[in-house]
Design a protein around this motif. Structure first.
Motif, short mmCIF file in Angstrom:
data_model
loop_
_atom_site.label_atom_id
_atom_site.label_comp_id
_atom_site.label_asym_id
_atom_site.label_seq_id
_atom_site.Cartn_x
_atom_site.Cartn_y
_atom_site.Cartn_z
N TRP A 136 55.96 -19.37 -9.45
CA TRP A 136 56.44 -18.78 -8.21
C TRP A 136 57.95 -18.89 -8.10
CZ3 TRP A 136 53.72 -15.34 -6.05
CH2 TRP A 136 52.33 -15.41 -6.07
N VAL A 137 58.51 -19.98 -8.60
CA VAL A 137 59.97 -20.12 -8.63
C VAL A 137 60.58 -19.04 -9.51
CG1 VAL A 137 61.86 -21.60 -9.41
CG2 VAL A 137 59.96 -22.59 -8.11
N ALA A 138 59.95 -18.77 -10.67
CA ALA A 138 60.45 -17.72 -11.57
C ALA A 138 60.38 -16.35 -10.89
CB ALA A 138 59.66 -17.72 -12.86
N ALA A 139 59.29 -16.10 -10.15
CA ALA A 139 59.16 -14.83 -9.44
C ALA A 139 60.23 -14.70 -8.37
CB ALA A 139 57.77 -14.74 -8.82
N ALA A 140 60.54 -15.81 -7.70
CA ALA A 140 61.58 -15.80 -6.68
C ALA A 140 62.95 -15.55 -7.30
CB ALA A 140 61.59 -17.13 -5.91
N ARG A 141 63.19 -16.15 -8.43
CA ARG A 141 64.47 -15.92 -9.13
C ARG A 141 64.63 -14.44 -9.47
NH1 ARG A 141 67.42 -18.49 -14.41
NH2 ARG A 141 68.54 -16.59 -14.95
N GLU A 142 63.58 -13.82 -9.95
CA GLU A 142 63.65 -12.39 -10.29
C GLU A 142 64.00 -11.55 -9.06
OE1 GLU A 142 60.83 -8.83 -12.13
OE2 GLU A 142 60.15 -10.92 -12.17
N ARG A 143 63.38 -11.88 -7.92
CA ARG A 143 63.68 -11.16 -6.68
C ARG A 143 65.15 -11.37 -6.28
NH1 ARG A 143 59.69 -9.90 -2.63
NH2 ARG A 143 57.84 -9.12 -3.72
N ILE A 144 65.63 -12.60 -6.41
CA ILE A 144 67.01 -12.91 -6.03
C ILE A 144 68.00 -12.15 -6.91
CG2 ILE A 144 68.74 -14.76 -6.06
CD1 ILE A 144 66.49 -16.62 -5.04
N ASP A 145 67.74 -12.14 -8.22
CA ASP A 145 68.63 -11.41 -9.14
C ASP A 145 68.66 -9.93 -8.81
OD1 ASP A 145 69.12 -13.78 -10.43
OD2 ASP A 145 67.93 -13.34 -12.20
N ARG A 146 67.49 -9.37 -8.50
CA ARG A 146 67.41 -7.95 -8.19
C ARG A 146 68.14 -7.64 -6.88
NH1 ARG A 146 64.18 -4.05 -10.17
NH2 ARG A 146 62.92 -5.61 -11.26
N TYR A 147 68.01 -8.52 -5.91
CA TYR A 147 68.63 -8.29 -4.60
C TYR A 147 70.14 -8.46 -4.65
CZ TYR A 147 69.84 -9.13 0.31
OH TYR A 147 70.42 -9.09 1.55
N THR A 148 70.62 -9.52 -5.28
CA THR A 148 72.05 -9.82 -5.28
C THR A 148 72.80 -9.08 -6.37
OG1 THR A 148 71.75 -11.74 -6.73
CG2 THR A 148 71.66 -12.13 -4.33
N GLN A 149 72.10 -8.66 -7.43
CA GLN A 149 72.76 -8.08 -8.62
C GLN A 149 73.80 -9.08 -9.17
OE1 GLN A 149 72.19 -4.45 -10.06
NE2 GLN A 149 70.44 -5.64 -9.36
N GLN A 150 73.36 -10.32 -9.29
CA GLN A 150 74.24 -11.38 -9.74
C GLN A 150 73.46 -12.34 -10.63
OE1 GLN A 150 77.15 -12.25 -10.67
NE2 GLN A 150 78.13 -11.84 -8.69
N VAL A 178 71.73 -20.60 -2.79
CA VAL A 178 70.85 -19.84 -3.68
C VAL A 178 69.63 -20.69 -4.04
CG1 VAL A 178 70.64 -18.70 -5.92
CG2 VAL A 178 72.73 -18.43 -4.57
N GLY A 179 69.85 -21.98 -4.32
CA GLY A 179 68.74 -22.87 -4.61
C GLY A 179 67.78 -22.99 -3.43
N GLN A 180 68.34 -23.12 -2.23
CA GLN A 180 67.50 -23.20 -1.04
C GLN A 180 66.73 -21.89 -0.84
OE1 GLN A 180 70.40 -24.16 1.98
NE2 GLN A 180 70.14 -26.38 1.69
N GLY A 181 67.43 -20.78 -1.05
CA GLY A 181 66.77 -19.49 -0.91
C GLY A 181 65.66 -19.29 -1.91
N CYS A 182 65.85 -19.77 -3.13
CA CYS A 182 64.83 -19.64 -4.16
C CYS A 182 63.57 -20.41 -3.77
CB CYS A 182 65.38 -20.14 -5.49
SG CYS A 182 64.25 -19.90 -6.90
N ALA A 183 63.73 -21.62 -3.27
CA ALA A 183 62.57 -22.43 -2.86
C ALA A 183 61.82 -21.75 -1.71
CB ALA A 183 63.03 -23.82 -2.46
N LEU A 184 62.56 -21.28 -0.71
CA LEU A 184 61.93 -20.63 0.43
C LEU A 184 61.24 -19.32 0.03
CD1 LEU A 184 64.74 -21.15 3.09
CD2 LEU A 184 62.47 -22.22 3.10
N LEU A 185 61.87 -18.58 -0.87
CA LEU A 185 61.30 -17.31 -1.29
C LEU A 185 60.04 -17.53 -2.14
CD1 LEU A 185 61.53 -14.26 -1.26
CD2 LEU A 185 63.05 -14.41 -3.24
N ALA A 186 60.04 -18.58 -2.96
CA ALA A 186 58.85 -18.89 -3.75
C ALA A 186 57.66 -19.15 -2.82
CB ALA A 186 59.11 -20.09 -4.65
N ALA A 187 57.89 -19.91 -1.75
CA ALA A 187 56.82 -20.18 -0.79
C ALA A 187 56.40 -18.90 -0.07
CB ALA A 187 57.29 -21.22 0.22
N HIS A 188 57.37 -18.07 0.26
CA HIS A 188 57.08 -16.80 0.94
C HIS A 188 56.24 -15.88 0.05
CE1 HIS A 188 57.88 -13.29 3.50
NE2 HIS A 188 58.16 -12.62 2.39
N LEU A 189 56.59 -15.79 -1.21
CA LEU A 189 55.85 -14.92 -2.13
C LEU A 189 54.42 -15.43 -2.33
CD1 LEU A 189 58.58 -14.23 -4.86
CD2 LEU A 189 57.76 -12.66 -3.08
N GLN A 190 54.28 -16.75 -2.45
CA GLN A 190 52.93 -17.29 -2.62
C GLN A 190 52.07 -17.02 -1.40
OE1 GLN A 190 52.25 -21.61 -2.62
NE2 GLN A 190 51.01 -21.35 -4.48
#
Length: 227
Positions: free
Chosen positions: A24-38, A148-160
């Motif tokens: 789920w963390v990996a899935a969140a990272r993918e979302r973050i990369d796509r959103y920020t383009q960074q 970004v780290g905080q956002g990744c953790a929160l997004l992983a929980a959101h996606l799950q």
């Protein structure tokens, strides 16, 4: 590498085995990369960008180092330009932008086509007729920013939470997940590097995470490939 630890993801509400949490963390990272383009860790990439006025090439990611620069020609990439033909600036330095600066005004009598009597680098570039360059190097942040780290953790929980099984079939199959559109998807952990274009997204899917990442948005040219 993940943008947050397993412990941080669990604190944010992600549950499951260590492998499931990190998926789920990996899935969140993918979302973050796509959103920020960074990129939020050092990443080896090849990027293509347009050559602007005066030889300014705005690069689509935060630059760490550039190892080679070559014109993009109709048939194939052109030859690599020597390092004396360009210089790099990075947004890691306050007041700078992520860019290549091509040395239009210079020349090198030891490089065929770039001699002083041939018009130097500008003359060589004009004979190529290239409107873009490919830059190969290391891009991204030296380390993942705190937000970004905080956002990744929160997004992983959101996606799950969004993908929790919503029907009897899903409940009977522990390996089955359901996304927010009702599609069955399997989340798998992978160490493979991303090698396909990443299109920008208007949101991560979480307004809370969007707000945390607002300062890291990059809407420049798109990434074309990893190396």
């Amino acid at each position: 590498m993940p943008y947050c630890s397993e412990a941080a993801a669990r604190d944010a509400g992600v549950t499951g085995t260590p492998a499931e949490v990190m998926a789920w963390v990996a899935a969140a990272r993918e979302r973050i990369d796509r959103y920020t383009q960074q990129c939020f860790e050092p990443t080896d990439l090849a990027v293509v960008a347009d050559v602007g006025a005066g030889g300014l090439v705005i690069l689509p990611r935060r630059v760490r180092t550039i190892t080679s620069v070559m014109p993009v020609l109709a048939a194939d990439d052109g030859p690599s330009l020597p390092s004396s033909a360009w210089r790099v600036t990075s947004s890691s330095v306050l007041g700078q932008v992520d860019a290549l600066h091509l040395a239009w005004g210079g020349y090198n009598d030891l490089v065929v086509g770039a001699e002083s009597y041939n018009g130097g680098w500008l003359g060589l570039w004009e004979r190529w007729g290239a409107e873009q360059v490919k830059a190969v190097g290391s891009f991204g942040y030296d380390e993942t920013p705190l937000l970004v780290g905080q956002g990744c953790a929160l997004l992983a929980a959101h996606l799950q939470a969004q993908a929790a099984p919503s029907d009897a079939d899903a409940a009977q199959d522990a390996g089955l997940q359901v996304d927010d559109e009702g599609n069955n998807v399997a989340i798998e952990d992978s160490d493979d590097e991303e090698t396909t274009p990443v299109d920008p997204s208007s949101s991560t899917g979480s307004t809370q995470v969007d707000a945390l990442l607002a300062g890291y948005l990059n809407r420049g040219p798109s990434l074309i490939g990893g190396v």
